[in-house]
Every structure is written in C-alpha cells, then in structure tokens.
Design a protein around this motif. Structure first.
Motif, PDB file in Angstrom:
ATOM      1  N   LYS A 127      18.470  92.963   3.655  1.00  0.00           N
ATOM      2  CA  LYS A 127      17.052  92.567   3.542  1.00  0.00           C
ATOM      3  C   LYS A 127      16.153  93.122   4.524  1.00  0.00           C
ATOM      4  N   LYS A 128      14.981  93.471   3.751  1.00  0.00           N
ATOM      5  CA  LYS A 128      13.976  93.992   4.716  1.00  0.00           C
ATOM      6  C   LYS A 128      13.533  92.894   5.783  1.00  0.00           C
ATOM      7  N   GLU A 129      13.656  93.436   7.007  1.00  0.00           N
ATOM      8  CA  GLU A 129      13.124  92.691   8.129  1.00  0.00           C
ATOM      9  C   GLU A 129      11.638  92.214   7.787  1.00  0.00           C
ATOM     10  N   GLU A 130      11.299  91.125   8.351  1.00  0.00           N
ATOM     11  CA  GLU A 130       9.919  90.621   8.419  1.00  0.00           C
ATOM     12  C   GLU A 130       9.160  91.401   9.388  1.00  0.00           C
ATOM     13  N   PRO A 131       8.030  91.758   8.962  1.00  0.00           N
ATOM     14  CA  PRO A 131       7.207  92.423   9.901  1.00  0.00           C
ATOM     15  C   PRO A 131       6.923  91.877  11.472  1.00  0.00           C
ATOM     16  N   GLU A 132       7.025  92.594  12.457  1.00  0.00           N
ATOM     17  CA  GLU A 132       7.055  91.782  13.629  1.00  0.00           C
ATOM     18  C   GLU A 132       5.576  92.090  14.392  1.00  0.00           C
ATOM     19  N   GLU A 133       4.403  92.198  13.539  1.00  0.00           N
ATOM     20  CA  GLU A 133       3.142  92.469  14.328  1.00  0.00           C
ATOM     21  C   GLU A 133       2.759  91.290  14.975  1.00  0.00           C
ATOM     22  N   ASP A 134       3.169  90.050  14.709  1.00  0.00           N
ATOM     23  CA  ASP A 134       2.608  88.907  15.310  1.00  0.00           C
ATOM     24  C   ASP A 134       3.737  88.149  15.534  1.00  0.00           C
ATOM     25  N   ASP A 135       4.635  88.079  16.680  1.00  0.00           N
ATOM     26  CA  ASP A 135       5.760  87.039  16.757  1.00  0.00           C
ATOM     27  C   ASP A 135       5.159  85.794  16.963  1.00  0.00           C
ATOM     28  N   ARG A 136       3.752  85.293  17.092  1.00  0.00           N
ATOM     29  CA  ARG A 136       3.384  84.073  17.205  1.00  0.00           C
ATOM     30  C   ARG A 136       2.721  83.753  16.062  1.00  0.00           C
ATOM     31  N   ALA A 137       3.418  83.758  14.880  1.00  0.00           N
ATOM     32  CA  ALA A 137       2.785  83.199  13.801  1.00  0.00           C
ATOM     33  C   ALA A 137       2.312  81.703  14.117  1.00  0.00           C
ATOM     34  N   PRO A 138       1.009  81.311  13.112  1.00  0.00           N
ATOM     35  CA  PRO A 138       0.585  79.982  13.542  1.00  0.00           C
ATOM     36  C   PRO A 138       1.230  78.869  13.276  1.00  0.00           C
ATOM     37  N   GLY A 139       2.236  78.747  12.036  1.00  0.00           N
ATOM     38  CA  GLY A 139       3.069  77.620  11.759  1.00  0.00           C
ATOM     39  C   GLY A 139       4.205  77.989  11.311  1.00  0.00           C
ATOM     40  N   GLY A 140       5.152  77.274  11.278  1.00  0.00           N
ATOM     41  CA  GLY A 140       6.395  77.076  10.376  1.00  0.00           C
ATOM     42  C   GLY A 140       7.620  77.563  11.624  1.00  0.00           C
ATOM     43  N   VAL A 141       8.673  77.639  11.031  1.00  0.00           N
ATOM     44  CA  VAL A 141       9.836  78.230  12.058  1.00  0.00           C
ATOM     45  C   VAL A 141      10.356  79.602  12.016  1.00  0.00           C
ATOM     46  N   THR A 142      10.530  80.255  12.812  1.00  0.00           N
ATOM     47  CA  THR A 142      11.274  81.612  12.841  1.00  0.00           C
ATOM     48  C   THR A 142      12.273  81.627  13.677  1.00  0.00           C
ATOM     49  N   VAL A 143      13.654  81.693  13.076  1.00  0.00           N
ATOM     50  CA  VAL A 143      14.855  81.842  13.223  1.00  0.00           C
ATOM     51  C   VAL A 143      15.235  83.499  13.505  1.00  0.00           C
TER      52      VAL A 143
END
Length: 175
Positions: free
Chosen positions: A52-68
């Motif tokens: 799977k294509k990795e999500e872009p890491e431009e902003d690790d502090r996305a405003p909402g949701g859960v990032t595992v």
C-alpha cells in the motif's frame, strides 16, 4: 497440475512425509523474495500493508481522527500523541494488522504474551482490561475496536482512521 506433480515428487523423496503445497503466480518484475510474493498472494496482512502506498507525512499533526503509525509505534488522536503503554500498542497493532478479522481472546493472549510460562501468562479476561484501557485512550474513536460477543475483538477502520505502515512493518506472526 503443478501441485500434484510437486506432491508426487515429494512422495518419492520422502514417502512418510505429509505434503502441503501452495503455488503463487506473480507478474513479471514483481521483485522481492519468493516468500514475499507467496505472502502477498495469500493476502498476509503485513505483505499487503507493504504494497500500500504510504500516506504523505507532510503534516503529522492532522487536525482530526486517529493515525496509527505502525513503523514509529505511536498513535495520534486529533493530531496529539496518545500515551499508550507498550502492551496497549501491541494489542492495537495486532488488531490493525488483521483488519476486519475477529481475533479470539486466546489468540491474543498467546500472541501478545509469547514465551510466558503458564504462571506468567494472563487470563483471557486480562485482554478485556487492556481493551477497556485502549478504548478509553481512543476516546470518541473507541468503536474502531469492536467486541464480538462470546468470541473476541476486531479492528474496523473508519474514514477518520489513517494507518501508516512504513517500510519496516513487522510480520503479524512476530512482534
């Protein structure tokens, strides 16, 4: 036909052996080791994750949701780092890598406390305690870890959940 030929050859070489065979076909140029191609063909969670294509890491502090973030062993909730214990993260990771599959308590205990003696291994209800703590830390996203009554637990991804696998995703059969 190929599997049958393999079985006949194995029977000739080792008549008393039980035989099991899997054949996986990959496109030309698939690359990787043979075992990786087989794992991908069998839809092993970690092999699928690596493709799977990795999500872009431009902003690790996305405003909402859960990032595992499997590769960094961390969880972000609404952009803030969550304070998960080692076991809580292992539990979440185990479920995430087996997304959509119901995992029995006994499997969770044997996998997460691998190598523990009978005296050291927790009871199945210990998993319930860990899940309860995990859910409390997930807050309003607690329902990504589902209870399947009488069976165990399952990870269900929501639109507001991002999984980052990275390049070093561990095999789901080893932690």
């Amino acid at each position: 036909m190929l599997v049958e030929a393999l079985r006949r050859t194995i029977t000739e070489l080792a008549p008393a052996a039980e035989t099991y065979a899997t054949v996986a076909l990959a496109p030309v140029g698939a690359g990787g080791r043979d075992v990786d191609v087989v794992r991908l063909a069998l839809h092993e969670p970690s092999a699928v994750a690596r493709t799977k294509k990795e999500e872009p890491e431009e902003d690790d502090r996305a405003p909402g949701g859960v990032t595992v973030d499997i590769s960094r062993k961390r969880v972000l909730i609404d952009g803030e780092s969550a304070a998960f214990t080692f076991k809580e993260f292992e539990l979440l990771q185990y479920l995430v890598l087996r997304e959509g599959r119901t995992i029995e308590r006994t499997e969770l205990v044997s996998s997460l406390w691998q190598g523990a003696t009978d005296d050291e291994a927790p009871g199945e209800r210990t998993i319930d305690v860990h899940v309860r703590r995990l859910r409390s830390k997930l807050g309003r996203y607690e329902d990504i870890v589902r209870t399947v009554r009488g069976v165990g637990y399952r990870f269900d991804r929501h639109a507001d959940v991002v999984i980052r696998y990275g390049h070093g995703t561990p095999s789901p059969d080893r932690f």
